[in-house]
Write an enzyme that holds these catalytic residues in place. Structure first.
Site, short mmCIF file in Angstrom:
data_model
loop_
_atom_site.label_atom_id
_atom_site.label_comp_id
_atom_site.label_asym_id
_atom_site.label_seq_id
_atom_site.Cartn_x
_atom_site.Cartn_y
_atom_site.Cartn_z
N GLU A 153 -31.32 -28.43 -23.83
CA GLU A 153 -32.35 -29.36 -24.31
C GLU A 153 -33.54 -29.24 -23.38
O GLU A 153 -33.39 -29.03 -22.18
CB GLU A 153 -31.80 -30.79 -24.32
CG GLU A 153 -30.81 -30.98 -25.44
CD GLU A 153 -30.34 -32.42 -25.56
OE1 GLU A 153 -31.10 -33.33 -25.21
OE2 GLU A 153 -29.19 -32.61 -25.99
N CYS A 261 -23.63 -32.79 -23.39
CA CYS A 261 -22.71 -31.65 -23.29
C CYS A 261 -21.75 -31.70 -22.10
O CYS A 261 -20.54 -31.73 -22.29
CB CYS A 261 -23.51 -30.37 -23.27
SG CYS A 261 -24.51 -30.20 -24.77
C1 UGA Z 1 -26.12 -27.55 -21.15
C2 UGA Z 1 -26.04 -26.06 -20.77
O1 UGA Z 1 -26.93 -25.80 -19.67
C3 UGA Z 1 -26.41 -25.16 -21.95
O2 UGA Z 1 -26.25 -23.79 -21.59
C4 UGA Z 1 -25.48 -25.48 -23.12
O3 UGA Z 1 -25.82 -24.73 -24.28
C5 UGA Z 1 -25.61 -26.96 -23.47
O4 UGA Z 1 -25.28 -27.76 -22.30
C6 UGA Z 1 -24.66 -27.27 -24.57
O5 UGA Z 1 -23.43 -27.16 -24.37
O6 UGA Z 1 -25.10 -27.51 -25.71
P1 UGA Z 1 -28.10 -29.35 -21.42
O7 UGA Z 1 -27.02 -30.36 -21.63
O8 UGA Z 1 -29.28 -29.33 -22.33
O9 UGA Z 1 -27.47 -27.85 -21.48
O10 UGA Z 1 -28.67 -29.60 -19.96
P2 UGA Z 1 -28.64 -28.89 -18.54
O11 UGA Z 1 -29.98 -28.36 -18.23
O12 UGA Z 1 -27.51 -27.97 -18.41
O13 UGA Z 1 -28.38 -30.16 -17.59
C7 UGA Z 1 -27.19 -30.92 -17.70
C8 UGA Z 1 -27.18 -32.03 -16.68
O14 UGA Z 1 -27.01 -31.50 -15.36
C9 UGA Z 1 -28.47 -32.86 -16.63
O15 UGA Z 1 -28.13 -34.23 -16.48
C10 UGA Z 1 -29.18 -32.35 -15.38
O16 UGA Z 1 -30.05 -33.28 -14.81
C11 UGA Z 1 -28.00 -32.05 -14.50
N1 UGA Z 1 -28.30 -31.06 -13.44
C12 UGA Z 1 -28.63 -29.79 -13.76
C13 UGA Z 1 -28.19 -31.44 -12.11
O17 UGA Z 1 -27.88 -32.61 -11.79
N2 UGA Z 1 -28.43 -30.51 -11.13
C14 UGA Z 1 -28.76 -29.24 -11.42
O18 UGA Z 1 -28.95 -28.43 -10.47
C15 UGA Z 1 -28.87 -28.86 -12.77
#
Ligand code: UGA
Length: 435
Positions: A153, A261
């Site tokens: 997202e 997710c």
């Molecule tokens: C995630 C995956 O990254 C995608 O590859 C996958 O397709 C998707 O889930 C899915 O299964 O549909 P998304 O949920 O959009 O994507 O978000 P992310 O960017 O992965 O972040 C997830 C969470 O981790 C967020 O709350 C973000 O703030 C947190 N995060 C991310 C951290 O706390 N630290 C980080 O270093 C990275």
């Protein structure tokens, strides 16, 4: 090719628009009437950068249409994508009723053989279960394919238009043949294309999300040790990330992972392992550390303002991450809830998610801009890493806050500037300044 996409949420709509963009004739099917009305009016039902423009283009070309009638969507289609939600049950297991219903409606509507593509994140063996169910309800042949989505997202449109990989799992050569046609635009341009059996593709998606969540929990665990010892987690993440075997992505310590997710997928993968007789205890720790990251920030705010009852907290960022208006499983919103339950008065501000957040958390007040949220607050908290918060006017903020205290749960601000402006600065896993 004519393609039906069942479920036009974040994954389904972006997938449908992208497939339409590369020349397929796509029909989106959904039973959410409000969403369908918006789409028929040409409006994206949620905020996603670039989506409205992409929709404008494919709707103008009439390569994407919408219907709530399964027969209309499936008529003449060679492929039906299932993109419906797979929420968690209380025990962590994925609830697959929407997937089952979507496949059943496609199966019943099919007037000929059909390739059914599972895009929702599902446990291993879901394809086998769907094949068994479909064989009982129709005489047509259904070719089951698992084609997990890796889009994020906030960058879903570019992720989908230029995927870093395409994963297709099927036990049937015909399923693979048809999917190569679906993805020929990208295959011709050299995209990384993985063709596997059904079960490998299903498991790979859970393994990817669970691993990324593990990286986040690892660095959040390190952040707790840094806070206890006076070290700096941001420098440690940089040092770790410079090793190509580790990689620097997903090493930002903060409030923990959220969104639609990771929380459900980690829980579902653990539950799945256990059903298969495997104790994947690591994932239990990943979830525990994730919850502890939120608790640590709550405790930091509590320590900073002392008694929370009646205190005013300004919370900047309400979406689960920057770049989206999605507040599902948003760590920032969970923090607001916890603060409110402890008696604090929380005023939030988010560039995109104010409305969704107010709906999701009754009692949460929202402001029109960060300064309005900060007016008279006893503590300002950065809950989501929107870039615009890194550019706040610190002098103006200091003038309107009741107490100059900033808790930076995302390590977004430039620490020396905040300290120089006279704030008590409490970042995450880094030394506090002006205590
Ligand atoms: C995630 C995956 O990254 C995608 O590859 C996958 O397709 C998707 O889930 C899915 O299964 O549909 P998304 O949920 O959009 O994507 O978000 P992310 O960017 O992965 O972040 C997830 C969470 O981790 C967020 O709350 C973000 O703030 C947190 N995060 C991310 C951290 O706390 N630290 C980080 O270093 C990275």
């Amino acid at each position: 090719m004519k393609i039906a996409v069942i479920g036009v949420g974040h994954v389904g709509l972006v997938t449908a628009a992208t497939l339409a963009r590369v020349g397929h004739e796509v029909v989106g099917l959904d039973d959410d009437q409000a969403k369908m009305q918006l789409l028929r009016d040409g409006k994206a039902p949620f905020f996603e950068p670039g989506l409205q423009e992409l929709l404008d283009q494919v709707l103008r070309q009439r390569s994407l249409t919408f219907t709530d009638d399964p027969s209309e969507a499936i008529r003449g289609a060679e492929v039906a994508f299932i993109c419906v939600g797979t929420p968690s049950r209380p025990d962590g297991e994925a609830n697959l009723i929407a997937v089952e219903k979507a496949a059943e409606s496609a199966g019943r509507a099919a007037a000929s053989d059909l390739v059914i593509v599972q895009k929702s994140t599902v446990p291993v063996h879901t394809g086998d279960r769907l094949a068994g169910m479909l064989a009982k309800i129709s005489d047509h042949k259904f070719f089951l394919v698992s084609n997990p989505e890796f889009l994020r997202e906030g960058s879903a449109v570019p992720d989908s238009l230029e995927p870093e990989r395409i994963l297709v799992g099927s036990d049937d050569p015909f399923g693979h043949e048809v999917m190569r046609k679906v993805y020929s635009h990208w295959i011709d341009r050299g995209a990384r294309y993985f063709a596997t059996d059904l079960r490998t593709a299903e498991l790979a998606k859970h393994a990817c999300n669970a691993f990324l969540a593990t990286k986040i929990s690892f660095i959040n665990g390190v952040a707790r040790i840094c806070e206890a010892s006076g070290a700096d987690v941001v420098s440690i993440a940089e040092i770790m990330g410079s090793d190509p075997r580790i990689g620097d992505a997903f090493l930002n310590a903060g409030l923990g992972y959220g969104g639609y997710c990771f929380p459900k997928d980690v829980a579902a993968f653990k539950a799945q392992a256990s059903t298969l007789g495997v104790d994947f205890g690591l994932l239990g720790e990943v979830m525990r550390i994730n919850a502890a990251a939120l608790d640590a920030t709550f405790q930091k705010i509590k320590d900073a303002v002392w008694n929370l009852e009646g205190k005013k907290i300004a919370l900047l960022g309400l979406s689960f991450k920057a770049g989206t208006d999605d507040v599902r499983e948003s760590p920032s919103l969970y923090l607001a809830q916890k603060l409110m339950a402890a008696g604090a008065q929380v005023t939030g501000y988010d560039p995109q998610a104010n409305e969704e957040a107010a709906k999701a958390l009754p009692g949460l007040m929202t402001a029109l801009d960060p300064y309005e949220a900060a007016e008279g607050a006893d503590c300002l908290v950065i809950g989501t890493e929107w870039q615009e918060f890194a550019e706040l006017d610190l002098v103006r903020l200091k003038g309107i806050l009741n107490r100059p205290v900033i808790v930076d749960a995302r390590n977004l601000l430039h620490a020396p500037s905040v300290a120089e402006a006279g704030f008590t600065y409490l970042p995450t896993g880094r030394p506090a300044l002006n205590l």
